[in-house]
Every structure is written in structure tokens, then in C-alpha cells.
Design an enzyme around this catalytic site. Structure first.
Site, PDB file in Angstrom:
ATOM      1  N   HIS A 281      -0.522   8.133   3.801  1.00  0.00           N
ATOM      2  CA  HIS A 281      -1.255   6.717   3.395  1.00  0.00           C
ATOM      3  C   HIS A 281      -2.510   6.991   2.468  1.00  0.00           C
ATOM      4  O   HIS A 281      -3.118   8.091   2.905  1.00  0.00           O
ATOM      5  CB  HIS A 281      -1.684   6.127   4.774  1.00  0.00           C
ATOM      6  CG  HIS A 281      -2.093   4.528   4.546  1.00  0.00           C
ATOM      7  ND1 HIS A 281      -3.282   4.196   3.740  1.00  0.00           N
ATOM      8  CD2 HIS A 281      -1.500   3.472   4.961  1.00  0.00           C
ATOM      9  CE1 HIS A 281      -3.164   2.943   3.897  1.00  0.00           C
ATOM     10  NE2 HIS A 281      -2.133   2.411   4.635  1.00  0.00           N
TER      11      HIS A 281
ATOM     12  N   ARG B 282      -7.001  -3.442   0.432  1.00  0.00           N
ATOM     13  CA  ARG B 282      -6.675  -3.748  -0.856  1.00  0.00           C
ATOM     14  C   ARG B 282      -5.811  -5.202  -0.922  1.00  0.00           C
ATOM     15  O   ARG B 282      -5.729  -5.718  -1.907  1.00  0.00           O
ATOM     16  CB  ARG B 282      -5.615  -2.758  -1.319  1.00  0.00           C
ATOM     17  CG  ARG B 282      -6.591  -1.389  -1.887  1.00  0.00           C
ATOM     18  CD  ARG B 282      -5.422  -0.312  -1.935  1.00  0.00           C
ATOM     19  NE  ARG B 282      -5.158   0.373  -0.703  1.00  0.00           N
ATOM     20  CZ  ARG B 282      -3.947   0.780  -0.636  1.00  0.00           C
ATOM     21  NH1 ARG B 282      -2.953   0.527  -1.489  1.00  0.00           N
ATOM     22  NH2 ARG B 282      -3.376   1.229   0.594  1.00  0.00           N
TER      23      ARG B 282
END
Ligand code: FAD
Length: 636
Positions: A255, A275
Site C-alpha cells: 500500500h 487521497r
């Protein structure tokens, strides 16, 4: 050691995360006497830690969404290596499974007109993740547990015992599956599972013709990881030793955003929702560097300027997506490169900033866990400044080879669902697709196990007593060794080896080095020593887990050496391109004469109707010439 206690069930589900609970609920609803086992406390699983949400094309925020678009995004994210049938079932059935959770009592965040709200995530064309702030997994587990209790209450009324048909055994670790017959031999089949109670050290035998593996991932074999202590790849190793096969173990997801500071919390996840909700990535020079890393295959789908990217949040129909929302493998490699080029943050990551994008009360509303995580662990206020983040080992795409419709493995009676199974996510999983995967395939596994039992009639396979005696002896062995090494030291060396030599960027020479180190570690693990006694002894537990960690690490390293291309969660510095020829190959791991063996198997082709969801130009970036549909001829 203590006496061995025996229990008898129709279905034993190993793992009480989302996949395990959904499978157990289904098996019980089909009238099967079911046990659910969990290594940790009931409710403590990766599923409960999930933050961002569960992907399902409900179309509540953008009505253009549908299962075909979800399918297409999933295949793109997996770089066309997904099992197409699994990706199809997942995209089709996720909305029903989310609505079913709501029906069972889940309280998702709402849109202004009262429907389940959905958020943006990397690789998803439309806002698709049903969520509860950044604590979605907690609500999912709460709801599934509530459903378990509801079923137990019905059983209490009918049988006078809430556990008559569905019983939870928490803090119970399975160390081996029991078979009738020899692993890998014609006619061998599941007869149950063997394990111990962590609190007391008591040994348990579960007699059951059907076992569902739902043990989650393998992240603990890497030093920097978002995974917690239980994730030592037990299910993957149990399956291999029972004669099942694993698919594509080289695909491990790093990740892009884990915490990098302070050292004690390095690897803890920073949800992609940061995000999705507008957070941007910058390097030490203040540059929004993701614009420099949009790969050719995604060139038409992502913004090329900051203005265009920013416009997407308010007007997605007329703007391309920000490159921060590329699939995870792309963002991880980009961050890795920025740091390597000397443009990293002070503690070896990059900056992720949501403070300049959203008002602080909105950040507190949408990302409450992230706010507290950074405030408490790193003394950083994310409403006022950036976070420092870097890649962390998060998820394994590789796993038990299963029949997509039923979850059946190659071993009769053995099923697998959730992160422990392989194929669904191809070479890279899209965020949010795990929580929906657990529900879709957990349910299908429960159904698969129930129908397998119906086919057996009254006969029940039985494991040999000699095998159970051998397993009891193996469990006690770490206490009986006078000399022998500390399990924590050995664990640390496995983690360091995998992190340094089979990590985010791989090279053939380094993987070979890793395999040599693992070979030496195998001899040392065989002599591992545990101190004290069997009552709540984590050192003893780890000494048993180490065998699984080693086996799974070897499977990952060998598969990573085999695949000579870069794709999704497998990047080879010495083979940096994607290869259409390798895309057609599943690397299959089995155990033969005790050793990890690999063979190639063709990937199932995309059905023509599913292939039609992509245009030919896109397909030509992934498929070989002979797989491509005929080019359309123009009449004029
Ligand atoms: P888990 O939920 O991991 O459960 C595994 C179970 O198996 C546990 O009960 C464990 O105790 C048990 N077990 C393991 N070994 C044994 C054994 N030997 N004997 C008995 N029991 C055993 N995905 C998303 O889709 N959306 C997200 O927002 C998201 N956020 C995430 C955030 C974090 C911090 C992490 C770590 C992961 C996140 N993921 C997310 C991924 C997702 O949570 C996992 O992939 C998913 O929960 C796995 O579910 P599972 O049911 O397969 O296994």
C-alpha cells in the site's frame, strides 16, 4: 500436554473476519452445524481494521455506475490477470451483499437524500465505496456478529441451546487440517482440523467433513506491514500441506501510504480515503510528483495538469481523475522512486496533505481515525499540516486456488474465501474490493460447503488417530528442546529477508539470496525452542507459526523468481516490462515431497461478452495478438 478434546461439526470455518463470518452465517442458514474459529479475540480481525469502505456499484452518488464498470475497473486494476469469473461474480453480487448488510442492521453514511453514500477510491471510475467514516470494517464486523447472535437466539428458542448450530471458538489456533488419506493422493479428503486454545494450551480436534479457510493474509512475513500479529499465512500453509494449490503468490500489495514515523508505528496504514477525499502527494521539493508517473496503459484516464485534477472532485464528468488515485501498485512504485532519488521527506517517505484541501471540521468528520492516529502516535495534526507516508506491505493477491462459484479448493471438502483465496484480484487489488469480496465469496463458500455435505449423505470421513498423536507431539516439541533459538529472533530474520530481498522492487539475484537465507532459516526453525508452559504463551504460539511463515515466504520468493515480468504487485528490476505472454500464465504452487513446487497453468480467458466491455486499443496493451478480437473492418 493436556488431553485432546474432540468436537464434531458439519462445517468448520477457520477465521472470524468478514469472509469467515459470512461463510459461517450461510452454512448455518443452510441448516449445517457450524463452528467458527479465530486465532484472536472474536471481532479482532483485519476486517475490523478496514477503514475506507466496501466497493459496490450501487450507483447512489453517480447513477452511471453499474456492475460492468466495476468489473472493468477491477480487471484494469489487476492488470488483466484476474480470474474473470470471480471478478464478474464479485461485481454483480456486491450491491446485493451490501444491501443485505444494511438489512441486517449496518448503518452506512448517507447521501443527502438518505441513500448509502459512496466515496471515491483509487482505480474506481465512480464514487463506489459504501462507508462509515473511516471505520467501515468495524460496522461490518459489528453487523455480522449481530447476525450470528440473532441466529443463536433462534437456536436457543428451537433447541434450548444458543450454540446448538453455530458456535464461536475464539483464541483458538488451527495448526493443521485433518485428512482421510494422504495429502495429495487420489481420494484423500477433509476430515477436520487440529489446533489449540491460546489461553490454556489445551489441544482440540474438530471432526468435520467440510472446512472453510478464511484466515486472511501473510503480511507478518514482511518487516514493514499494515498487518497485525495473526497474519502469518496460516491458511495458505494449511492448504498447501493438505494438498491444495496456491495461485500467483508473487503478487503482494504494498500500500502506498503507511506511516513512516516514529519507528515503532512504521507500516501502520494511512487509508486511501485521504487521497479519495482530496489529499495530494508532494515530494521534498513541493512537487505533486504523481503527474510524472502515469503509465502508458492509464494515459487516457488520468489528468495531466493540477487544474484538471482538482476540477474532477466537483465535476467528474468533464475532468480526468487525479493521478494520486492511480491503482496502488503505481503509487507505491512512484513514492519508492521519489525517495530513492533523494526527494523524500525527513523520515524516508513523502508528504500527504489533506489540510490544504478540506476545512478542518470536514477532515474530522470524514477521517476521524486518521486524525487520532496521527495526533496520538506521531504528534501531527493532519488538519493543519501534511503527514509523512511511505509504502507498507498490506495485502496478498495470491492465494488458494478455488472454484469461483463454490470456493472449493482442489482438496474435496476444503473451501477458501477472502484474502486467503487467490485469483479474484489478479496482480493488484483495488481498494474497497476486499470488503465486498469477503461478503460475496464468504456467502458462496458457505453455500458450497453446504452442498458438498448434502452430496456426502451420512458417511463422514475420519482422520487417523496416529496423525492426531503426531500433531500433539509436534505442538509440544518446542518445549522439549534443550538448546534451540528464540522464536522472535527467527521471526525478525524472516521479516528482514522478505522486506529487503523480495519487497516492493525485486531482482533475480536478490530473490535467490532470499531463498538461500530461507533455506538456512528452515533448519534453525526446525530447532526453535519455547520457554515456560502452554498457558497463554505467545513465544510458543510464534514457534508454531514460524513454520507457516517460512513456507509461505518460500512460496512467494519462488513464484517471484519464476515470473519474469513486472505486473501489479510484482516488480522486477531485471524484467521491468509487462509481458503479454506471462499474462496468460498462472504460477501455481504445490507441495511435493515436502518441497515447494511450481508449475504453469493457463489463465482463464475473458469471455467474448466481457471482452466487449473494453475497446480493442486497451486490450492490445495487455493481450497477445491471438487473444485479441478481430479488428473491425470498415466498409468504405
Ligand atoms: P481477516 O479479517 O483478516 O480475518 C482472518 C481471521 O482468521 C481472523 O479471525 C484470524 O484470527 C483468523 N485466523 C488466522 N489464522 C488462523 C488460524 N491458524 N487459526 C484460527 N484462526 C485463524 N479492504 C477494503 O476493501 N477496504 C478497506 O477500507 C480496507 N482497509 C484496510 C485497513 C487495514 C488497516 C488493513 C490491514 C486492511 C484493510 N483492507 C481493506 C483489507 C481488508 O481489511 C482485508 O483484506 C480483509 O479484511 C480480509 O478479510 P478476511 O475475512 O479474509 O480475513
Amino acid at each position: 500436554m493436556s488431553e485432546t478434546t474432540r468436537h464434531s461439526y458439519d462445517v468448520v470455518v477457520i477465521g472470524a473476519g468478514g469472509a469467515g463470518l459470512r461463510a459461517a452465517i450461510e452454512a448455518r442458514q443452510q441448516g449445517k452445524k457450524t463452528a467458527v474459529l479465530s486465532k484472536s479475540l472474536f471481532g479482532k480481525a483485519h476486517t475490523v481494521m478496514a477503514e475506507g469502505g466496501a466497493a459496490a456499484s450501487l450507483g447512489n452518488v453517480n447513477s452511471s455506475d453499474n456492475w460492468q464498470t466495476h468489473f472493468r475497473d477491477t480487471i484494469r486494476g489487476g492488470k488483466f490477470m484476474n480470474n474473470p469469473r470471480m471478478a464478474e461474480l464479485h461485481a454483480e453480487e456486491s450491491p446485493q451483499r451490501i444491501l443485505e448488510l444494511e438489512y441486517w442492521g449496518a448503518l452506512f453514511d448517507r447521501t443527502s437524500d438518505g441513500r448509502i453514500s459512496q466515496r471515491n477510491f483509487g482505480g474506481h471510475e465512480y464514487p463506489r465505496l459504501a462507508h462509515v467514516g473511516d471505520r467501515t470494517g468495524l460496522e461490518m464486523i459489528r453487523t455480522l456478529q449481530q447476525r450470528v447472535v440473532q441466529l443463536q437466539q433462534l437456536d436457543a428458542a428451537e433447541y434450548g441451546d444458543p450454540e446448538a448450530m453455530l458456535r464461536v471458538f475464539s483464541e483458538t489456533t488451527v495448526t493443521e487440517l485433518l485428512l482421510e488419506g494422504e495429502p495429495g493422493q487420489e481420494g484423500s479428503r477433509i476430515a477436520g482440523a487440529f489446533g489449540y486454545v491460546r489461553e490454556t494450551g489445551d489441544l482440540l480436534v474438530f471432526e468435520a467433513p467440510a472446512v472453510v479457510l478464511a484466515t486472511g493474509g501473510i503480511g507478518r512475513s514482511f518487516k514493514v506491514t499494515s498487518n497485525s500479529w495473526e497474519y502469518t499465512g496460516d491458511g495458505h500453509a494449511l492448504a498447501l500441506r493438505a494438498g491444495a494449490t496456491l495461485l500467483n503468490m508473487e503478487f503482494v500489495q504494498f500500500h502506498p501510504t503507511g506511516m513512516v514515523w516514529p519507528p515503532s508505528v512504521k507500516g501502520i496504514l494511512v487509508t486511501e480515503s485521504v487521497r479519495g477525499d482530496g489529499g495530494v502527494l508532494r515530494n521534498s521539493e513541493g512537487r505533486r510528483f504523481m503527474f510524472d508517473y502515469v503509465p502508458e496503459v492509464f494515459r487516457d484516464q488520468y489528468a495531466v495538469t493540477e487544474e484538471e485534477a482538482d476540477g474532477w472532485y466537483a465535476d467528474p464528468a468533464n475532468h480526468h481523475r487525479p493521478p494520486e488515485l492511480l491503482p496502488r501498485d503505481e503509487v507505491s512504485r512512484a513514492i519508492n522512486n521519489e525517495v530513492k532519488q533523494g526527494r523524500g521527506s525527513p523520515h524516508g517517505g513523502v508528504f500527504l496533505d489533506v489540510s490544504t484541501r478540506l476545512p478542518s471540521e470536514e477532515i474530522m468528520r470524514r477521517l476521524p481515525s486518521m486524525y487520532h492516529q496521527f495526533k496520538e502516535l506521531a504528534d501531527v495534526d493532519i488538519t493543519a499540516g501534511p503527514m509523512e507516508v511511505g509504502p507498507t506491505c498490506h495485502y496478498v493477491m495470491g492465494g488458494v486456488e478455488v472454484d469461483p462459484d463454490t470456493g472449493a479448493s482442489k482438496v474435496p471438502g476444503l473451501f477458501a474465501a477472502g484474502e486467503v483465496s487467490g485469483g479474484m484480484h489478479g496482480s493488484n487489488r483495488l481498494g474497497g474490493n476486499s470488503l465486498s469480496d469477503l461478503l460475496v465469496f464468504g456467502r458462496r463458500c458457505g453455500l458450497g460447503a453446504a452442498s458438498y455435505l448434502d452430496g456426502l449423505g451420512d458417511e463422514r470421513p475420519a482422520a487417523e488417530t496416529a496423525v492426531i498423536d503426531r500433531l500433539s507431539g509436534e505442538a509440544a516439541a518446542p518445549f522439549e528442546r534443550e538448546a534451540g533459538e528464540n522464536p522472535y529472533q527467527l521471526q525478525q530474520e524472516i521479516q528482514q529477508t522478505m522486506n529487503d530481498l523480495v519487497g516492493i522492487i525485486r531482482r533475480g539475484s536478490e530473490i535467490k539470496q532470499a531463498l538461500e537465507s530461507l533455506e538456512k532459516l528452515r533448519e534453525r526453525v526446525a530447532g526453535v525452542r519455547a520457554e515456560g508452559d502452554t498457558v497463554y504463551n505467545p513465544g510458543w504460539h510464534l514457534s508454531l507459526d514460524l513454520h507457516n511463515m517460512l513456507l509461505v515466504s518460500e512460496a512467494v520468493a519462488k513464484a517471484a523468481l519464476e515470473r519474469e515480468e513486472s505486473r501489479g504487485g510484482h516488480t522486477r528490476d531485471d524484467f521491468p516490462q509487462m509481458s503479454a505472454r506471462w499474462r496468460r500464465v498462472n504460477v501455481v504452487v504445490s507441495l511435493q515431497q515436502g518441497g515447494v513446487h511450481l508449475h504453469h497453468q493457463p489463465l482463464d480467458p475473458l469471455r467474448p461478452d466481457l471482452m466487449e466491455l473494453f475497446d480493442r486499443e486497451e486490450l492490445s496493451k495487455y493481450l497477445t495478438e491471438e487473444e485479441l478480437p478481430p479488428a473491425e473492418r470498415s466498409d468504405g
